[in-house]
Design an enzyme around this catalytic site. Sequence first.
Site, PDB file in Angstrom:
ATOM      1  N   GLY A 197       0.784  -1.222   0.000  1.00  0.00           N
ATOM      2  CA  GLY A 197       0.000   0.000   0.000  1.00  0.00           C
ATOM      3  C   GLY A 197       0.815   1.271   0.000  1.00  0.00           C
ATOM      4  O   GLY A 197       0.258   2.354   0.131  1.00  0.00           O
ATOM      5  N   THR A 242       2.898   1.610  -8.435  1.00  0.00           N
ATOM      6  CA  THR A 242       2.772   2.929  -9.065  1.00  0.00           C
ATOM      7  C   THR A 242       4.152   3.507  -9.363  1.00  0.00           C
ATOM      8  O   THR A 242       4.403   4.053 -10.442  1.00  0.00           O
ATOM      9  CB  THR A 242       1.987   3.886  -8.147  1.00  0.00           C
ATOM     10  OG1 THR A 242       0.695   3.333  -7.891  1.00  0.00           O
ATOM     11  CG2 THR A 242       1.823   5.250  -8.798  1.00  0.00           C
ATOM     12  N   ASP A 279       5.510  -9.736  -8.390  1.00  0.00           N
ATOM     13  CA  ASP A 279       4.600  -9.793  -7.251  1.00  0.00           C
ATOM     14  C   ASP A 279       3.527 -10.831  -7.557  1.00  0.00           C
ATOM     15  O   ASP A 279       2.859 -10.743  -8.596  1.00  0.00           O
ATOM     16  CB  ASP A 279       3.962  -8.424  -7.028  1.00  0.00           C
ATOM     17  CG  ASP A 279       3.186  -8.346  -5.712  1.00  0.00           C
ATOM     18  OD1 ASP A 279       2.782  -9.410  -5.202  1.00  0.00           O
ATOM     19  OD2 ASP A 279       2.982  -7.228  -5.215  1.00  0.00           O
ATOM     20  N   ASN A 325       6.718   8.268  -0.321  1.00  0.00           N
ATOM     21  CA  ASN A 325       5.495   8.585  -1.052  1.00  0.00           C
ATOM     22  C   ASN A 325       4.428   9.203  -0.137  1.00  0.00           C
ATOM     23  O   ASN A 325       4.487   9.086   1.083  1.00  0.00           O
ATOM     24  CB  ASN A 325       4.973   7.286  -1.693  1.00  0.00           C
ATOM     25  CG  ASN A 325       4.087   7.530  -2.890  1.00  0.00           C
ATOM     26  OD1 ASN A 325       3.935   8.668  -3.343  1.00  0.00           O
ATOM     27  ND2 ASN A 325       3.485   6.472  -3.398  1.00  0.00           N
ATOM     28  N   CYS A 368      -7.764  20.954   7.583  1.00  0.00           N
ATOM     29  CA  CYS A 368      -6.431  21.497   7.841  1.00  0.00           C
ATOM     30  C   CYS A 368      -5.795  20.886   9.085  1.00  0.00           C
ATOM     31  O   CYS A 368      -4.574  20.677   9.130  1.00  0.00           O
ATOM     32  CB  CYS A 368      -6.513  23.028   7.970  1.00  0.00           C
ATOM     33  SG  CYS A 368      -6.877  23.849   6.398  1.00  0.00           S
TER      34      CYS A 368
END
Length: 537
Positions: A1, A6, A29, A255, A294
């Site tokens: 995850g 990606t 994988d 990431n 925020c």
Amino acid sequence: GVGKTTSSSAIATLLAQQCNKRVLLVSTDPAHSLSDAFRCEFSNEPTSPGVGNLHVMEVDPTETMQRELNKWAELAKEIAVTSASDGGGEDGDEENDMVNKIKQFQEWLSGIPGIDEATALSSAIEHIESNKYDLIVFDTAPTGHTLKLLGMPDILQAGIEKLQGWQSTLWGYMDVLKGMGSSASRKRLDAKEAVADMLENYKKGIQKVALMLQDQRRTRFVVVCIAEYLSVSETQRLLCELKKNQVRASHIIVNQLVVDSALSKEELTELEGLAEVGSLMLNQDLLSKTVHACRLTTARKGIQEKYLGQLRSFDETKGIEICEVPLLAEEVTGNDALRRFSNYMVRDPPSEAESVSKSDSSGPRRLYDDQLEKKATSDVGDEEKKADGDASPWTPTKGDSVKIKGLAKAAQYNGLEGVIISTLDPETDRCGVSIEYNGKSKTLALQMKNMDLLHKAKKAKGASADSAAVPLAPSAEPMSKAMALMEDPEIKAMIESNPKFKAAVEDCISNPMNFMKYLSDPEMSPLVSKAMAKMKF
């Protein structure tokens, strides 16, 4: 995850598009997701996702392993069927037992942690050696699988060598029973050689995986993580293991960061003050949701800054580039999104010279063959030195098994095995050697320099010197080993203490092929396991 797939997809796209390299992206994988990343279906054959210079493949290691082992099973069947056509009586059971034994090996093989990656890497080496690609990007499995992958070559090599010994021994029993002079035995020999070649080629592929992983010049490992405790700790352990196994890590992609876009604590306090007193210009509910969003991003920013700092401080990350990638509002799937995502991975675009660099299209090449040959030569040299140091001078005796070598004018006999049928003649300095060639028996008169001793003739209990000199077929050695086991004190005690063991041994002595049916008998497992462990292949 954390974004491994990606990231690997984006890196492959970047290298293919901006660096003008021919790139192959391979998934190792077990849970393939490259198809999801590109929104395109892939298989175990290189396929273009619609990006220039890029091909993608998702190797199915289970299917690959099944296909290989099916070939072995078919060869085993062929040998059993050939044995039946050559006069065997009850070879149907032997055929099934042979196939079942290979399936047991398959189950062992497929159950090894990390086998998926090892198989995929091994099969991908063919594409590397084809020279159709300049760069290969591997999308690996999670950390646990990857760490186990590093130990795969040694484990698999040991298992393959065990299977090589196993098939050689069991098929040696068949040759003893059926004889070596028939055309059917020639087919069995061809099948045995084919199996040996397949095993050797697979072992060589696994050895190349080890060399490729540890290639400091060609290979780079890119670690992907997020700035959280679990992921950063796991990254530190992975880097330690990579270093221990001499695998070079070059980059860490961190990431899903919000450190640059989120409000600071001071800015958040100011916003909360504005929200507390309200505003005539803004909807209060909208303002409350804005404050909540925020607060969330600012809290995440604090956590990420903490662990990003820890990551930079690790000894393991010294000399490794850390690439910080922000959390994006869009879902990163499809060619366009991957291309945009890839832009976050470079500080500066490649120069014009880099982007138009030409690929090497000089044709196929072989990776690491020179290193493997050097290692094999070194291993053989070590064995020869050991043999020279341990062995006493050899005097040819009737029944000794030898391998022929060094014939210049009759080179077709080199490498064949034979049996000495007459002792050394003092006048000619030659001895008679019986061989099988093209399905026929031949006798050669050879000098000592043209023979290597494989094993000495066995002398039966109570036999005279003359009777001991009766030639034994080279393939009788496995049976000799099996009979010698019966004299092992531990094996002997097990047989004497268990009537079923004793009956089975007597059955096998009367008909050696009956040994096969006891391999799959659970009650015989203790004796079979102990015997196989003691038998030196």
